[in-house]
Structure formats: C-alpha cells, structure tokens
Write a protein that holds these residues in place. Structure first.
Motif, short mmCIF file in Angstrom:
data_model
loop_
_atom_site.label_atom_id
_atom_site.label_comp_id
_atom_site.label_asym_id
_atom_site.label_seq_id
_atom_site.Cartn_x
_atom_site.Cartn_y
_atom_site.Cartn_z
N ASN A 3 0.82 -1.22 0.00
CA ASN A 3 0.00 0.00 0.00
C ASN A 3 0.85 1.26 0.00
O ASN A 3 0.34 2.36 0.00
CB ASN A 3 -0.97 0.01 1.19
CG ASN A 3 -0.26 -0.15 2.52
OD1 ASN A 3 0.91 0.23 2.65
ND2 ASN A 3 -0.95 -0.71 3.50
N SER A 4 2.19 1.04 0.01
CA SER A 4 3.11 2.18 -0.02
C SER A 4 4.44 1.73 -0.58
O SER A 4 4.86 0.58 -0.37
CB SER A 4 3.29 2.73 1.39
OG SER A 4 4.38 3.63 1.44
N PHE A 5 5.11 2.62 -1.29
CA PHE A 5 6.43 2.29 -1.83
C PHE A 5 7.48 2.22 -0.73
O PHE A 5 8.60 1.77 -0.95
CB PHE A 5 6.85 3.32 -2.89
CG PHE A 5 5.98 3.29 -4.12
CD1 PHE A 5 5.75 2.11 -4.80
CD2 PHE A 5 5.40 4.46 -4.60
CE1 PHE A 5 4.96 2.08 -5.93
CE2 PHE A 5 4.60 4.44 -5.73
CZ PHE A 5 4.37 3.24 -6.40
N HIS A 6 7.13 2.65 0.47
CA HIS A 6 8.06 2.60 1.59
C HIS A 6 8.12 1.22 2.24
O HIS A 6 9.00 0.96 3.07
CB HIS A 6 7.67 3.65 2.64
CG HIS A 6 7.82 5.06 2.17
ND1 HIS A 6 9.05 5.64 1.94
CD2 HIS A 6 6.89 6.00 1.86
CE1 HIS A 6 8.88 6.89 1.52
NE2 HIS A 6 7.58 7.13 1.45
N LEU A 7 7.17 0.33 1.86
CA LEU A 7 7.15 -1.05 2.38
C LEU A 7 7.27 -1.05 3.91
O LEU A 7 8.20 -1.62 4.48
CB LEU A 7 8.29 -1.88 1.77
CG LEU A 7 8.37 -1.90 0.23
CD1 LEU A 7 9.58 -2.68 -0.23
CD2 LEU A 7 7.09 -2.46 -0.38
N LYS A 8 6.30 -0.43 4.54
CA LYS A 8 6.40 -0.17 5.97
C LYS A 8 6.24 -1.41 6.84
O LYS A 8 6.74 -1.45 7.95
CB LYS A 8 5.36 0.88 6.37
CG LYS A 8 5.66 2.26 5.79
CD LYS A 8 4.65 3.30 6.25
CE LYS A 8 4.99 4.67 5.71
NZ LYS A 8 4.02 5.71 6.14
N THR A 9 5.54 -2.43 6.34
CA THR A 9 5.35 -3.64 7.14
C THR A 9 6.24 -4.77 6.63
O THR A 9 6.61 -4.81 5.45
CB THR A 9 3.89 -4.10 7.13
OG1 THR A 9 3.55 -4.56 5.81
CG2 THR A 9 2.95 -2.97 7.53
N VAL A 10 6.53 -5.71 7.52
CA VAL A 10 7.37 -6.85 7.15
C VAL A 10 6.70 -7.69 6.07
O VAL A 10 7.35 -8.15 5.12
CB VAL A 10 7.68 -7.72 8.39
CG1 VAL A 10 8.48 -8.95 7.99
CG2 VAL A 10 8.44 -6.92 9.43
N LYS A 11 5.40 -7.88 6.19
CA LYS A 11 4.67 -8.70 5.23
C LYS A 11 4.77 -8.14 3.81
O LYS A 11 4.92 -8.89 2.84
CB LYS A 11 3.20 -8.80 5.65
CG LYS A 11 2.38 -9.73 4.77
CD LYS A 11 0.94 -9.83 5.28
CE LYS A 11 0.12 -10.75 4.37
NZ LYS A 11 -1.29 -10.84 4.85
N GLN A 12 4.67 -6.81 3.70
CA GLN A 12 4.74 -6.18 2.38
C GLN A 12 6.14 -6.27 1.76
O GLN A 12 6.28 -6.14 0.54
CB GLN A 12 4.34 -4.71 2.48
CG GLN A 12 2.87 -4.48 2.78
CD GLN A 12 2.52 -3.02 2.86
OE1 GLN A 12 3.08 -2.20 2.13
NE2 GLN A 12 1.61 -2.67 3.75
#
Length: 202
Positions: free
Chosen positions: A67-76
């Motif tokens: 949901n973001s290019f920052h990949l804030k969660t481990v799952k992403q």
C-alpha cells in the motif's frame, strides 16, 4: 535540519547504491575495459537494479500487495525482497563473470547474500533496515576497493562514513526503524562484503 536529514534516505536509497558502486568501480578501472563495455555494464545495472524494481513496485500497488512504496510492514517486504534478490542472482549469472569482472561479481554476490538474509528475516517477522544494509555494504566496498588498489581516497572514505551516519540519523528521525534494526542492517552490509572480499585475492 530535518529536511537535510531526510534527504539522506533518498540520496542513498538502496535502489541507487548498486549503480553508485559500479560507477565508482569503472571510474577507477576504466583503463581495463573498452568504453562500450563499461557503458553496457552500467546500463545493465541501472536497468536491473533501478528501473525494473521500480516498475515491479508500481505493479504491486494496484494489486494491493503493497500500500506504499516505503514497504512499511514486514509482510509487504517479502515479495519485493524475493524479487530483488532474484535480480542479484541474474546479475552474477549473466552480467558479471568472475574472471573478467571479479570485483563486481563478488560485490553482487554480497548483495545477493544480503538479500537472502533479509528474506529469511522477513519471514521471521524481523524488519531489518534495508537502507542501513545498503549504505554500509556500499561504504565497505568503497573502503576495501581503495585499500585493494592502494588508492588515496581519504576524502571519499570520509564521505561514505558520513553517509552511514546520515542515513541512520535519517531513518531514526523518520521513525522508520528501531535502533537495533538499523544496527543489524549495518552489521549485515559490512559482514557480507567482508565475506566475499577474500575472493578478490584469488
């Protein structure tokens, strides 16, 4: 000051650092290769480590995988990390061979090793700092290369050491990571390059 610190995360983003490393390498060994071969290798690195990953992330967003290019969660992070690690494998298998391009080959071997470790950690739900991993790996490469060729690059060594502090400060300010995640990334980047450094001398 806040703007300046945040700038470090963008100037030394993991996507750019492989290109920085290869430009640094070919600048110092340009006498060993033709202009055409240098240009071809750098363009291949830019395509594989910058444009294709960006395009891949753009595709993942409408699919709701991220949901973001920052990949804030481990799952992403898991799928992008697997993809980026695969790209490193492509580079060491098809772009740089260990005979004619020994140092780039082992640089990307270290990048591949980092990728594998980061993938494993992501499945263990540990959010290692990719920024810290990348900048420390790049800094270690620059320092080791300078020592290997006995190049007086004290100003550049100082710059990459400063860059490490800049990036870590930036990530802390942005609250993107906890300190132990940054230190783990810092350690992984340095250790990965040192593991493969020994093969430079073979």
């Amino acid at each position: 000051m806040k703007t300046f610190l945040n700038l470090g995360s963008y100037l030394f983003h993991p996507l750019w650092l492989s290109t920085y490393a290869m430009c640094f390498y070919f600048y110092h060994v340009n006498f060993m290769f033709t202009y055409e071969s240098i240009l071809a290798k750098i363009l291949a690195v830019v395509l594989l480590t910058v444009f294709i990953p960006i395009f891949f992330l753009i595709l993942l967003k409408p699919l709701k995988i991220i949901n973001s290019f920052h990949l804030k969660t481990v799952k992403q992070r898991r799928l992008p990390l697997l993809f980026f690690t695969t790209i490193s494998a492509v580079i060491i298998n098809y772009i740089f061979n260990p005979i004619h391009y020994k140092i780039p080959f082992y640089f990307f071997s270290a990048v591949f090793f980092c990728g594998l470790v980061c993938v494993i950690l992501s499945f263990l739900n540990y959010k290692i700092s990719l920024h810290a991993t990348a900048i420390s790996s790049f800094a270690c490469f620059v320092i080791c290369f300078s020592l290997y060729y006995q190049i007086s690059n004290l100003w550049l060594v100082n710059l990459v050491v400063f860059a490490i502090g800049w990036v870590i400060s930036s990530r802390l300010l942005m609250q993107a990571h906890k300190l132990h995640e940054l230190m783990t990334g810092l350690s992984l980047g340095v250790v990965s390059q040192l593991i493969f450094l020994q093969f430079w001398y073979i």
